[in-house]
Motif scaffolding. Sequence first.
Motif, PDB file in Angstrom:
ATOM      1  N   LYS A 276       1.809   3.181  -9.052  1.00  0.00           N
ATOM      2  CA  LYS A 276       1.769   1.956 -10.111  1.00  0.00           C
ATOM      3  C   LYS A 276       0.666   0.884  -9.937  1.00  0.00           C
ATOM      4  CE  LYS A 276       6.563   2.303 -11.586  1.00  0.00           C
ATOM      5  NZ  LYS A 276       7.903   1.918 -11.582  1.00  0.00           N
ATOM      6  N   THR A 277       0.162   0.526 -10.995  1.00  0.00           N
ATOM      7  CA  THR A 277      -0.900  -0.493 -10.876  1.00  0.00           C
ATOM      8  C   THR A 277      -0.424  -1.897 -10.653  1.00  0.00           C
ATOM      9  OG1 THR A 277      -1.971   0.899 -12.555  1.00  0.00           O
ATOM     10  CG2 THR A 277      -2.970  -1.137 -12.008  1.00  0.00           C
TER      11      THR A 277
ATOM     12  N   ALA B 147     -11.624   0.048  -3.788  1.00  0.00           N
ATOM     13  CA  ALA B 147     -10.757  -0.010  -2.626  1.00  0.00           C
ATOM     14  C   ALA B 147      -9.485   0.579  -3.219  1.00  0.00           C
ATOM     15  CB  ALA B 147     -10.361  -1.458  -2.571  1.00  0.00           C
ATOM     16  N   PHE B 148      -9.215   0.596  -4.665  1.00  0.00           N
ATOM     17  CA  PHE B 148      -7.759   1.224  -5.130  1.00  0.00           C
ATOM     18  C   PHE B 148      -8.172   2.697  -4.745  1.00  0.00           C
ATOM     19  CE2 PHE B 148      -5.618   3.508  -8.524  1.00  0.00           C
ATOM     20  CZ  PHE B 148      -4.403   3.047  -7.976  1.00  0.00           C
ATOM     21  N   LEU B 149      -9.283   3.295  -5.400  1.00  0.00           N
ATOM     22  CA  LEU B 149      -9.751   4.905  -5.309  1.00  0.00           C
ATOM     23  C   LEU B 149      -9.537   5.164  -3.952  1.00  0.00           C
ATOM     24  CD1 LEU B 149     -12.240   4.789  -8.137  1.00  0.00           C
ATOM     25  CD2 LEU B 149      -9.877   5.716  -8.201  1.00  0.00           C
TER      26      LEU B 149
ATOM     27  N   LEU C  71      -2.016  -6.945  -4.573  1.00  0.00           N
ATOM     28  CA  LEU C  71      -3.309  -7.166  -3.830  1.00  0.00           C
ATOM     29  C   LEU C  71      -4.366  -7.813  -4.228  1.00  0.00           C
ATOM     30  CD1 LEU C  71      -3.313  -3.489  -2.061  1.00  0.00           C
ATOM     31  CD2 LEU C  71      -2.441  -5.673  -0.944  1.00  0.00           C
ATOM     32  N   TYR C  72      -4.410  -7.583  -5.647  1.00  0.00           N
ATOM     33  CA  TYR C  72      -5.644  -8.247  -6.455  1.00  0.00           C
ATOM     34  C   TYR C  72      -5.579  -9.900  -6.104  1.00  0.00           C
ATOM     35  CZ  TYR C  72      -8.815 -10.093 -10.004  1.00  0.00           C
ATOM     36  OH  TYR C  72      -9.633 -10.578 -10.694  1.00  0.00           O
ATOM     37  N   ASP C  73      -4.214 -10.202  -6.249  1.00  0.00           N
ATOM     38  CA  ASP C  73      -3.804 -11.648  -6.343  1.00  0.00           C
ATOM     39  C   ASP C  73      -4.028 -12.208  -4.993  1.00  0.00           C
ATOM     40  OD1 ASP C  73      -3.413 -11.313  -9.096  1.00  0.00           O
ATOM     41  OD2 ASP C  73      -0.987 -11.383  -8.651  1.00  0.00           O
TER      42      ASP C  73
ATOM     43  N   ILE D 112       0.813  -1.027  -0.059  1.00  0.00           N
ATOM     44  CA  ILE D 112      -0.141   0.083   0.032  1.00  0.00           C
ATOM     45  C   ILE D 112       0.802   1.267   0.076  1.00  0.00           C
ATOM     46  CG2 ILE D 112      -1.795   1.323   1.375  1.00  0.00           C
ATOM     47  CD1 ILE D 112      -2.750  -1.626   2.118  1.00  0.00           C
ATOM     48  N   GLU D 113       2.026   1.321   0.840  1.00  0.00           N
ATOM     49  CA  GLU D 113       2.765   2.267   0.883  1.00  0.00           C
ATOM     50  C   GLU D 113       3.479   2.530  -0.607  1.00  0.00           C
ATOM     51  OE1 GLU D 113       4.571   1.559   5.205  1.00  0.00           O
ATOM     52  OE2 GLU D 113       5.797   1.422   3.804  1.00  0.00           O
TER      53      GLU D 113
END
Lengths: 198, 68
Positions: free
Chosen positions: A29-30, A69-71, A36-38, A21-22
């Motif tokens: 960067k995506t 969650a990303f936003l 995190l998706y994985d 997250i940091e």
Amino acid sequence: METAEKILVEDISSLSDRQIIEQILLTGKTVYFGALYDRYANKVYRKCISMVKSREDARDLTHDILVKAFLKISSFQGNSSFSTWIYTITYNHCIDFLRQKQKNRVVEYNNVTDGHDLEEVDEIENKKLFEIEVGRLKELLFELSEDDRAIILMKYQDEMSIEQIRTVLKLSSSAVKMRLKRARDRLRKLYEKTYGTR
Amino acid sequence: MNAEDFNPFKSLNVHDELPEEDRKKVLDTIDTMKFIIGVADLFTTKQVEVNTDIFSAFVSSSFKETNG
């Protein structure tokens, strides 16, 4: 380029959620969110299925929850684990979705405390619930309201504490305990009604 | 595992997995959102900065013209 990307992915897998997250906040960067998706996408998806039943709806909801969650990731304070944080978004998103679908359904809840020692009955009630066979449990959960289903899953699937559930649902501890007790009672009664008293 | 320890809630939907293509969909949506936010930022925060720079340059040149 491809090699650099590969190294990066290998490096990321050794990072903790918090470190990832940091990096997301630092670099934007995506690829970091991909890590995190994985780790969490399937868990979120399964939770969505448990909440909404339809796999198609669960897929769409998972997509929306992960983008959300990303936003919102900059609002992750680190007070709880990332899993608790993302499951909070998941439950609230699923409840909103179900409420939209069934606008006319009235869910009755009162913040009543009736003086029972709720901690005491916990142990016995848990045992009863844990005796339900998985296939039956899956069906019974969909007979409950979305609120009952969510609180039951938080407690018994995610093993969230009362304090954590309280934060997710923005309620007092006593209200959480009462809701949990009622949800558990309803599930047990439903089981007895469907499969006979044991 | 001890039968007493078995928690059926943990076994719900354990075999369900998202299709592989959903990963790309999510990450593509995130990239699109980042782009949109970037463009919006360009026309809000950065636009104000540019406007301020232009205004400062204009004021500065007017001042020079007036005062020789």
